[in-house]
Each structure stands twice: as structure tokens, then as C-alpha cells.
Design a protein around this motif. Structure first.
Motif, PDB file in Angstrom:
ATOM      1  N   MET A 226      21.776 -19.788   1.091  1.00  0.00           N
ATOM      2  CA  MET A 226      21.170 -18.522   0.732  1.00  0.00           C
ATOM      3  C   MET A 226      20.728 -18.612  -0.732  1.00  0.00           C
ATOM      4  SD  MET A 226      22.352 -14.595   1.241  1.00  0.00           S
ATOM      5  CE  MET A 226      24.053 -14.712   0.904  1.00  0.00           C
ATOM      6  N   PRO A 227      19.542 -18.156  -1.028  1.00  0.00           N
ATOM      7  CA  PRO A 227      19.062 -18.232  -2.410  1.00  0.00           C
ATOM      8  C   PRO A 227      19.846 -17.303  -3.331  1.00  0.00           C
ATOM      9  CG  PRO A 227      17.498 -17.034  -1.029  1.00  0.00           C
ATOM     10  CD  PRO A 227      18.568 -17.558  -0.118  1.00  0.00           C
ATOM     11  N   GLU A 228      19.904 -17.682  -4.603  1.00  0.00           N
ATOM     12  CA  GLU A 228      20.597 -16.861  -5.609  1.00  0.00           C
ATOM     13  C   GLU A 228      19.592 -15.859  -6.174  1.00  0.00           C
ATOM     14  OE1 GLU A 228      23.741 -15.468  -7.736  1.00  0.00           O
ATOM     15  OE2 GLU A 228      23.809 -17.053  -6.240  1.00  0.00           O
ATOM     16  N   TYR A 229      19.876 -14.587  -5.988  1.00  0.00           N
ATOM     17  CA  TYR A 229      18.987 -13.533  -6.465  1.00  0.00           C
ATOM     18  C   TYR A 229      19.510 -12.977  -7.788  1.00  0.00           C
ATOM     19  CZ  TYR A 229      17.099 -13.323  -1.699  1.00  0.00           C
ATOM     20  OH  TYR A 229      16.506 -13.623  -0.504  1.00  0.00           O
ATOM     21  N   THR A 230      18.599 -12.612  -8.647  1.00  0.00           N
ATOM     22  CA  THR A 230      18.987 -11.900  -9.861  1.00  0.00           C
ATOM     23  C   THR A 230      19.147 -10.425  -9.494  1.00  0.00           C
ATOM     24  OG1 THR A 230      16.731 -11.342 -10.538  1.00  0.00           O
ATOM     25  CG2 THR A 230      17.617 -13.486 -11.291  1.00  0.00           C
ATOM     26  N   ASP A 231      19.816  -9.685 -10.361  1.00  0.00           N
ATOM     27  CA  ASP A 231      19.940  -8.241 -10.131  1.00  0.00           C
ATOM     28  C   ASP A 231      18.564  -7.595 -10.055  1.00  0.00           C
ATOM     29  OD1 ASP A 231      22.660  -8.540 -10.137  1.00  0.00           O
ATOM     30  OD2 ASP A 231      22.976  -7.584 -12.084  1.00  0.00           O
ATOM     31  N   LYS A 232      17.669  -8.044 -10.914  1.00  0.00           N
ATOM     32  CA  LYS A 232      16.304  -7.485 -10.933  1.00  0.00           C
ATOM     33  C   LYS A 232      15.612  -7.724  -9.589  1.00  0.00           C
ATOM     34  CE  LYS A 232      14.028  -6.864 -14.704  1.00  0.00           C
ATOM     35  NZ  LYS A 232      13.468  -6.747 -15.933  1.00  0.00           N
ATOM     36  N   ASP A 233      15.776  -8.932  -9.022  1.00  0.00           N
ATOM     37  CA  ASP A 233      15.205  -9.235  -7.703  1.00  0.00           C
ATOM     38  C   ASP A 233      15.773  -8.291  -6.646  1.00  0.00           C
ATOM     39  OD1 ASP A 233      13.871 -11.473  -8.780  1.00  0.00           O
ATOM     40  OD2 ASP A 233      15.465 -12.864  -8.155  1.00  0.00           O
ATOM     41  N   LEU A 234      17.082  -8.105  -6.691  1.00  0.00           N
ATOM     42  CA  LEU A 234      17.742  -7.269  -5.680  1.00  0.00           C
ATOM     43  C   LEU A 234      17.360  -5.797  -5.839  1.00  0.00           C
ATOM     44  CD1 LEU A 234      21.220  -9.024  -5.674  1.00  0.00           C
ATOM     45  CD2 LEU A 234      19.445  -9.152  -3.906  1.00  0.00           C
ATOM     46  N   LEU A 235      17.221  -5.351  -7.077  1.00  0.00           N
ATOM     47  CA  LEU A 235      16.799  -3.966  -7.306  1.00  0.00           C
ATOM     48  C   LEU A 235      15.375  -3.749  -6.805  1.00  0.00           C
ATOM     49  CD1 LEU A 235      18.350  -3.462 -10.843  1.00  0.00           C
ATOM     50  CD2 LEU A 235      19.090  -2.356  -8.720  1.00  0.00           C
ATOM     51  N   HIS A 236      14.537  -4.729  -7.010  1.00  0.00           N
ATOM     52  CA  HIS A 236      13.165  -4.648  -6.505  1.00  0.00           C
ATOM     53  C   HIS A 236      13.179  -4.638  -4.978  1.00  0.00           C
ATOM     54  CE1 HIS A 236       9.094  -6.092  -5.478  1.00  0.00           C
ATOM     55  NE2 HIS A 236       8.749  -5.318  -6.490  1.00  0.00           N
ATOM     56  N   MET A 237      14.001  -5.500  -4.379  1.00  0.00           N
ATOM     57  CA  MET A 237      14.123  -5.573  -2.927  1.00  0.00           C
ATOM     58  C   MET A 237      14.645  -4.234  -2.375  1.00  0.00           C
ATOM     59  SD  MET A 237      16.463  -8.185  -0.608  1.00  0.00           S
ATOM     60  CE  MET A 237      15.976  -9.629  -1.506  1.00  0.00           C
ATOM     61  N   PHE A 238      15.539  -3.587  -3.102  1.00  0.00           N
ATOM     62  CA  PHE A 238      16.131  -2.326  -2.662  1.00  0.00           C
ATOM     63  C   PHE A 238      15.074  -1.235  -2.500  1.00  0.00           C
ATOM     64  CE2 PHE A 238      18.314   1.734  -3.220  1.00  0.00           C
ATOM     65  CZ  PHE A 238      19.394   1.584  -2.359  1.00  0.00           C
ATOM     66  N   GLN A 239      14.014  -1.314  -3.266  1.00  0.00           N
ATOM     67  CA  GLN A 239      12.951  -0.309  -3.195  1.00  0.00           C
ATOM     68  C   GLN A 239      12.184  -0.370  -1.872  1.00  0.00           C
ATOM     69  OE1 GLN A 239      13.029   2.088  -5.412  1.00  0.00           O
ATOM     70  NE2 GLN A 239      14.616   0.918  -6.477  1.00  0.00           N
ATOM     71  N   ASP A 240      12.239  -1.507  -1.185  1.00  0.00           N
ATOM     72  CA  ASP A 240      11.613  -1.667   0.122  1.00  0.00           C
ATOM     73  C   ASP A 240      12.601  -1.153   1.177  1.00  0.00           C
ATOM     74  OD1 ASP A 240      10.655  -2.556   2.586  1.00  0.00           O
ATOM     75  OD2 ASP A 240      10.118  -4.551   1.846  1.00  0.00           O
ATOM     76  N   ALA A 241      12.250  -0.076   1.846  1.00  0.00           N
ATOM     77  CA  ALA A 241      13.160   0.570   2.808  1.00  0.00           C
ATOM     78  C   ALA A 241      13.659  -0.411   3.876  1.00  0.00           C
ATOM     79  CB  ALA A 241      12.471   1.760   3.459  1.00  0.00           C
ATOM     80  N   ASP A 242      12.841  -1.375   4.267  1.00  0.00           N
ATOM     81  CA  ASP A 242      13.245  -2.337   5.303  1.00  0.00           C
ATOM     82  C   ASP A 242      14.298  -3.326   4.791  1.00  0.00           C
ATOM     83  OD1 ASP A 242      11.477  -1.202   7.112  1.00  0.00           O
ATOM     84  OD2 ASP A 242       9.849  -2.588   6.582  1.00  0.00           O
ATOM     85  N   LYS A 243      14.357  -3.528   3.485  1.00  0.00           N
ATOM     86  CA  LYS A 243      15.283  -4.496   2.912  1.00  0.00           C
ATOM     87  C   LYS A 243      16.423  -3.833   2.124  1.00  0.00           C
ATOM     88  CE  LYS A 243      11.641  -7.935   2.448  1.00  0.00           C
ATOM     89  NZ  LYS A 243      10.852  -8.725   1.498  1.00  0.00           N
ATOM     90  N   ARG A 244      16.455  -2.520   2.162  1.00  0.00           N
ATOM     91  CA  ARG A 244      17.413  -1.760   1.349  1.00  0.00           C
ATOM     92  C   ARG A 244      18.868  -2.157   1.617  1.00  0.00           C
ATOM     93  NH1 ARG A 244      15.505   3.877   0.687  1.00  0.00           N
ATOM     94  NH2 ARG A 244      14.400   2.763  -0.926  1.00  0.00           N
ATOM     95  N   HIS A 245      19.259  -2.213   2.873  1.00  0.00           N
ATOM     96  CA  HIS A 245      20.653  -2.529   3.204  1.00  0.00           C
ATOM     97  C   HIS A 245      21.021  -3.947   2.780  1.00  0.00           C
ATOM     98  CE1 HIS A 245      21.686   1.155   5.299  1.00  0.00           C
ATOM     99  NE2 HIS A 245      20.495   1.124   5.861  1.00  0.00           N
ATOM    100  N   LEU A 246      20.128  -4.877   3.018  1.00  0.00           N
ATOM    101  CA  LEU A 246      20.382  -6.264   2.620  1.00  0.00           C
ATOM    102  C   LEU A 246      20.524  -6.355   1.101  1.00  0.00           C
ATOM    103  CD1 LEU A 246      20.566  -9.318   3.090  1.00  0.00           C
ATOM    104  CD2 LEU A 246      18.044  -9.379   2.974  1.00  0.00           C
ATOM    105  N   ALA A 247      19.612  -5.739   0.376  1.00  0.00           N
ATOM    106  CA  ALA A 247      19.656  -5.781  -1.093  1.00  0.00           C
ATOM    107  C   ALA A 247      20.948  -5.163  -1.615  1.00  0.00           C
ATOM    108  CB  ALA A 247      18.439  -5.066  -1.677  1.00  0.00           C
TER     109      ALA A 247
END
Length: 182
Positions: free
Chosen positions: A1-22
Motif C-alpha cells: 500500500m502506498p504511503e500517503y501524506t496527511d495532505k494527500d489523505l485530506l484531499h482524498m477525504f474531500q471526494d465523497a467516494d473516497k471519504r471512508h478510505l481516507a
């Protein structure tokens, strides 16, 4: 699994489809650090789990409005500090006990803790920390255990660096005095 930065995960969280994963990845990334901070504040394992669950619920509900002018972990620590202090105040009120009685309960919990694997001096250090006022305990724990800078703690607590340094110094003196006298 790739290593995400907090900034990447926060950006991902804004996408409703990826919110739970982020959210799950963010929590997994910081869960241990946050747990141990809360655990040092409230002492009891099950209390720490309860407080941390409330922290995660608050993070979930407020993450969409999180301003990225602060670091995620700083913001999460602020929630942990507030939730821990609120929990301890409520515990004191629910029990209708004085501060020294809550302190005694926490000391007993520490002494009976099956998960504590430290030496006698480490236990004595924890006993001294329990005797600190909650905010001073939070400052000491963040600086000593979590090795946060005064600037980071200042951002978390909204207190000046000078006041934090003074509070940390006073906490260290209280702890040293306790350890030497017990």
C-alpha cells in the motif's frame, strides 16, 4: 500500500467516494500516537479507548471544515487535549469526588494496570505526572513523551511559547520533587 501524506489523505477525504478510505488511513496513521497521549492523560485503558472514540467521532464530523493552515496532527492533538480534560472533569463531577480522590483513583489504576511494563522509576514518574493539573500534564506529556516543539504545543493549546516553557519548567520541578521525596 502506498504511503500517503496527511495532505494527500485530506484531499482524498474531500471526494465523497473516497471519504471512508481516507478517514481510515488517517486514523490508522495517527491512532497509536493519539492513543498513548490520551492514555497518559486519563491513565485507564478503557477510559482512553472511550476518549479516543470521541476524538475520532469529532474528527469525522469536523474534517470537512478542517482548514489546512494547520497540520492535521496538531488539530487532532487539540481535540485529544480538550476531550481528555473534559473527560476528567466529567468523571470528577459524575463521581462527586474531590480532585484528590480522582487523583487517588488514577494512582490506584496505574498501580493495578496489567499493561504497565515499566520499571519502578517509570511508575514513580507516572505517579508524579498524575499529580499535575490537567493542562500542565498535557504540556508535559506532549513535550517529554511526544517530543513536540514548543511551537507545535503553542499551536495545539493556543498558548504563548513563553507561557508553555514556564509551565513545562514548573511541571519538571514538581515531578523532580515528587520523585526525590517518594
Amino acid at each position: 500500500m502506498p504511503e500517503y501524506t496527511d495532505k494527500d489523505l485530506l484531499h482524498m477525504f474531500q471526494d465523497a467516494d473516497k471519504r471512508h478510505l481516507a478517514f481510515n488511513l488517517l486514523i490508522r496513521k495517527h491512532q497509536q500516537k493519539l492513543y498513548f497521549f490520551v492514555r497518559r492523560m486519563v491513565i485507564d485503558h478503557s477510559d482512553a479507548d472511550d476518549v479516543l472514540q470521541n476524538v475520532f467521532i469529532k474528527i469525522w464530523h469536523n474534517l470537512t471544515s478542517f482548514r489546512e493552515d494547520a497540520k492535521f496532527i496538531t488539530w487532532a492533538y487539540r481535540i485529544c487535549v480538550n476531550e481528555s480534560i473534559t473527560f476528567l472533569k466529567n468523571k470528577r463531577l459524575r463521581s462527586i469526588i474531590s480532585f484528590s480522590s480522582l487523583e487517588t483513583q488514577m494512582l490506584n489504576t496505574l498501580n493495578d494496570d496489567n499493561y504497565f511494563e515499566g520499571s519502578e522509576i517509570q511508575k514513580k514518574l507516572q505517579q508524579a505526572i498524575i499529580k499535575l493539573p490537567e493542562k500542565q500534564r498535557a504540556i508535559f506529556n506532549m513535550r517529554y513523551y511526544d517530543e513536540l516543539s514548543y511551537e507545535e504545543i503553542s499551536e495545539i493549546l493556543g498558548t504563548s511559547v513563553g507561557a508553555l516553557k514556564a509551565s513545562y519548567h514548573i511541571a519538571k520541578e514538581k515531578i523532580e520533587k515528587f520523585v526525590l521525596n517518594h
